[in-house]
Design an enzyme around this catalytic site. Sequence first.
Site, short mmCIF file in Angstrom:
data_model
loop_
_atom_site.label_atom_id
_atom_site.label_comp_id
_atom_site.label_asym_id
_atom_site.label_seq_id
_atom_site.Cartn_x
_atom_site.Cartn_y
_atom_site.Cartn_z
N LYS A 36 0.84 -1.21 0.00
CA LYS A 36 0.00 0.00 0.00
C LYS A 36 0.88 1.25 0.00
O LYS A 36 0.57 2.24 -0.67
CB LYS A 36 -0.93 -0.02 1.22
CG LYS A 36 -1.65 1.27 1.52
CD LYS A 36 -2.72 1.61 0.51
CE LYS A 36 -3.52 2.81 1.02
NZ LYS A 36 -4.53 3.23 0.09
N LYS A 104 -1.55 11.49 5.67
CA LYS A 104 -1.40 10.46 6.70
C LYS A 104 -0.63 9.28 6.12
O LYS A 104 0.32 8.78 6.70
CB LYS A 104 -2.78 10.04 7.21
CG LYS A 104 -2.78 8.99 8.31
CD LYS A 104 -3.20 7.59 7.91
CE LYS A 104 -4.33 7.46 6.95
NZ LYS A 104 -4.35 6.13 6.29
#
Length: 152
Positions: A36, A104
């Site tokens: 990811k 983030k």
Amino acid sequence: MCGGDEAVFQKTRAVIDAYARMVGLMGPAGSGQLTKMINQICIAGIVQGLAEGIHFGKRAGLDIEKVIDVISKGAAGSWQMENRHKTMNQGKYDFGFAVDWMRKDLDIVLTEARANGAKLPLTALVDQFYGDVQAIGGSRWDTSSLLARLEK
């Protein structure tokens, strides 16, 4: 993007397949998260390149729709180009993954890079650019809003 034991993955595969278009076991626990991270690194660079291309084309007086129609069929083509160029060209940034969420994720990426010694200068720079977008009120805009910072 899964990480974990092969046997457990196979037991859960039918459930995952019910809601995921693509699924893959990337390796042991943690490998899915690392994959990811790579995804976010690649997206950050692609969106910045697309934003700069659109900005350059507008400043040069080109018809962005015509430009994208031509270049999207070649090596420059991408999901971002195909799905975000129109909204970017119109200055509409409420169609996808929010800047706050991307920052983030990029913080997680850059923290991991410091830990494993990876050099990610473009990712760090684009993260700063997303900080600029936040500063102009774009925290909840989608990631294609990198164009907004160029046009302000």
